[in-house]
Design a protein around this motif. Structure first.
Motif, short mmCIF file in Angstrom:
data_model
loop_
_atom_site.label_atom_id
_atom_site.label_comp_id
_atom_site.label_asym_id
_atom_site.label_seq_id
_atom_site.Cartn_x
_atom_site.Cartn_y
_atom_site.Cartn_z
N ALA A 96 6.12 -1.83 -7.73
CA ALA A 96 5.87 -0.81 -6.71
C ALA A 96 7.16 -0.05 -6.44
O ALA A 96 7.85 -0.31 -5.45
CB ALA A 96 5.34 -1.45 -5.43
N PRO A 97 7.53 0.88 -7.34
CA PRO A 97 8.79 1.62 -7.17
C PRO A 97 8.87 2.30 -5.81
O PRO A 97 7.90 2.90 -5.34
CB PRO A 97 8.73 2.65 -8.31
CG PRO A 97 7.86 2.00 -9.34
CD PRO A 97 6.82 1.26 -8.57
N GLY A 98 10.02 2.17 -5.19
CA GLY A 98 10.20 2.71 -3.84
C GLY A 98 10.11 1.64 -2.77
O GLY A 98 10.28 1.94 -1.59
N SER A 99 9.85 0.39 -3.19
CA SER A 99 9.78 -0.71 -2.24
C SER A 99 10.73 -1.82 -2.67
O SER A 99 11.27 -1.80 -3.78
CB SER A 99 8.35 -1.26 -2.16
OG SER A 99 7.97 -1.88 -3.38
N GLY A 159 5.16 5.94 -6.72
CA GLY A 159 3.86 5.73 -7.33
C GLY A 159 3.13 4.59 -6.66
O GLY A 159 3.64 3.94 -5.74
N ASP A 160 1.90 4.36 -7.11
CA ASP A 160 1.09 3.30 -6.53
C ASP A 160 1.64 1.92 -6.88
O ASP A 160 2.29 1.73 -7.92
CB ASP A 160 -0.35 3.40 -7.03
CG ASP A 160 -1.05 4.64 -6.52
OD1 ASP A 160 -0.62 5.17 -5.47
OD2 ASP A 160 -2.02 5.09 -7.16
N ALA A 161 1.38 0.96 -6.01
CA ALA A 161 1.74 -0.43 -6.30
C ALA A 161 0.68 -1.00 -7.24
O ALA A 161 -0.49 -1.06 -6.89
CB ALA A 161 1.78 -1.22 -5.00
N SER A 162 1.10 -1.40 -8.44
CA SER A 162 0.15 -1.89 -9.44
C SER A 162 0.00 -3.40 -9.43
O SER A 162 -0.87 -3.93 -10.12
CB SER A 162 0.57 -1.41 -10.83
OG SER A 162 1.86 -1.88 -11.16
N SER A 163 0.84 -4.10 -8.67
CA SER A 163 0.72 -5.56 -8.57
C SER A 163 1.39 -6.02 -7.28
O SER A 163 2.25 -5.32 -6.74
CB SER A 163 1.37 -6.25 -9.78
OG SER A 163 2.76 -6.00 -9.82
N ASN A 193 0.86 -1.18 0.00
CA ASN A 193 0.00 0.00 0.00
C ASN A 193 0.90 1.24 0.00
O ASN A 193 1.54 1.55 1.01
CB ASN A 193 -0.90 -0.01 1.23
CG ASN A 193 -1.94 1.09 1.21
OD1 ASN A 193 -1.69 2.19 0.73
ND2 ASN A 193 -3.11 0.80 1.76
N SER A 194 0.97 1.91 -1.13
CA SER A 194 1.88 3.05 -1.25
C SER A 194 1.44 4.25 -0.42
O SER A 194 2.27 5.10 -0.06
CB SER A 194 2.01 3.47 -2.72
OG SER A 194 0.74 3.82 -3.25
N ARG A 195 0.14 4.33 -0.09
CA ARG A 195 -0.35 5.48 0.69
C ARG A 195 0.04 5.35 2.17
O ARG A 195 0.44 6.33 2.80
CB ARG A 195 -1.86 5.61 0.54
CG ARG A 195 -2.28 5.99 -0.88
CD ARG A 195 -3.78 6.13 -1.01
NE ARG A 195 -4.45 4.83 -0.82
CZ ARG A 195 -4.53 3.89 -1.76
NH1 ARG A 195 -3.99 4.09 -2.95
NH2 ARG A 195 -5.16 2.76 -1.51
N THR A 196 -0.07 4.14 2.70
CA THR A 196 0.28 3.93 4.11
C THR A 196 1.69 3.35 4.27
O THR A 196 2.20 3.26 5.39
CB THR A 196 -0.71 2.97 4.77
OG1 THR A 196 -0.65 1.70 4.09
CG2 THR A 196 -2.13 3.52 4.69
N ALA A 197 2.30 2.93 3.14
CA ALA A 197 3.63 2.31 3.12
C ALA A 197 3.66 0.99 3.88
O ALA A 197 4.69 0.61 4.45
CB ALA A 197 4.69 3.27 3.66
#
Length: 235
Positions: free
Chosen positions: A114-117, A220-224, A85-89
């Motif tokens: 999920a870029p950034g993870s 960005g958002d996690a798409s998968s 969940n990119s909003r709550t990390a």
């Protein structure tokens, strides 16, 4: 006559030398295979059902920008998904109940997009930075892995390796061999790095997680989700 005998002897010597050289080269190239065969037969987990006697899902744990939460882990027939969940990390983690000091550990994983993870496939025992062997895969299409061994409260070995494929598109095999004299990292059967030495002094749990480190920027958002298809381990 003497000349012919010398030529015949020289020819025979060359043949014997060539055979010895070929056998030596074969032994060197097959050494990893020989060492692999010294392990006990693998326990193979295909996740047709989630075996809670052998595996546990992390309930709640602060890590990086967010939490590892049980609700982010979704077992399904033949796989386990870890949602990000990119909003709550927030992310999730599964781990073996059993611990291992030495052995061979392999997993078929398709990482989240999920870029950034990152997705971690690793062995760990507390306290932090004392007993840990990591493969960390960056959850993005143009990706890399970070290979790290922690020992005695600090980083003992570390390297980055660019991936020649998109880990978010399909399954790939990631493997760690922890031996008393060497630790090896392989991807899709190819040896990426081997460090000589004994880096294990305590049994460690085998873990797989996906999460948002504080040292990466969420892009960005996690798409998968991350998909774990199969895990095998042997002593």
């Amino acid at each position: 006559m003497k000349k012919k005998w010398l030529l015949a002897s020289l020819f025979l010597f060359m043949i014997v030398f060539s055979v010895i050289l070929l056998l030596s080269l074969k032994e060197r190239t097959e050494m990893p295979k020989t060492e692999r065969e010294t392990f006990t037969p693998s326990t193979v987990e295909t996740f047709q059902s989630f075996n809670r006697e052998d595996w546990e899902i992390r309930e709640k744990f602060k890590l990086g920008r967010g939490y590892l939460l049980a609700r982010q882990v979704a077992p399904a027939p033949g796989k386990v998904e870890i949602k990000l969940n990119s909003r709550t990390a927030d992310g999730g983690e599964i781990r073996t109940r059993e611990s291992f000091q030495y052995g061979q550990f392999e997993a078929a994983i398709q990482t989240a997009d999920a870029p950034g993870s990152i997705t971690g496939f690793f062995l760990y025992a507390p306290p932090d930075l004392h007993h840990e062997v990591d493969i960390e895969i960056f959850n993005e299409r143009k990706s890399k892995v970070l290979l790290t061994i922690y020992q005695n409260g600090k980083v003992a070995k570390q390297m980055e390796h660019p991936l020649p494929f998109d880990p978010t598109k399909e399954l790939h095999d990631y493997r760690i061999d922890v031996l008393p004299e060497e630790t090896r990292f392989l991807i899709d059967g190819e040896l990426i790095q081997a460090w000589k030495g004994n880096f294990s002094s305590k049994p460690m749990q085998l873990m797989i997680n996906s999460w948002y480190p504080s040292w990466l920027e969420v892009k960005g958002d996690a798409s998968s989700p991350t998909v774990i298809d199969q895990v095998s381990y042997s002593r």
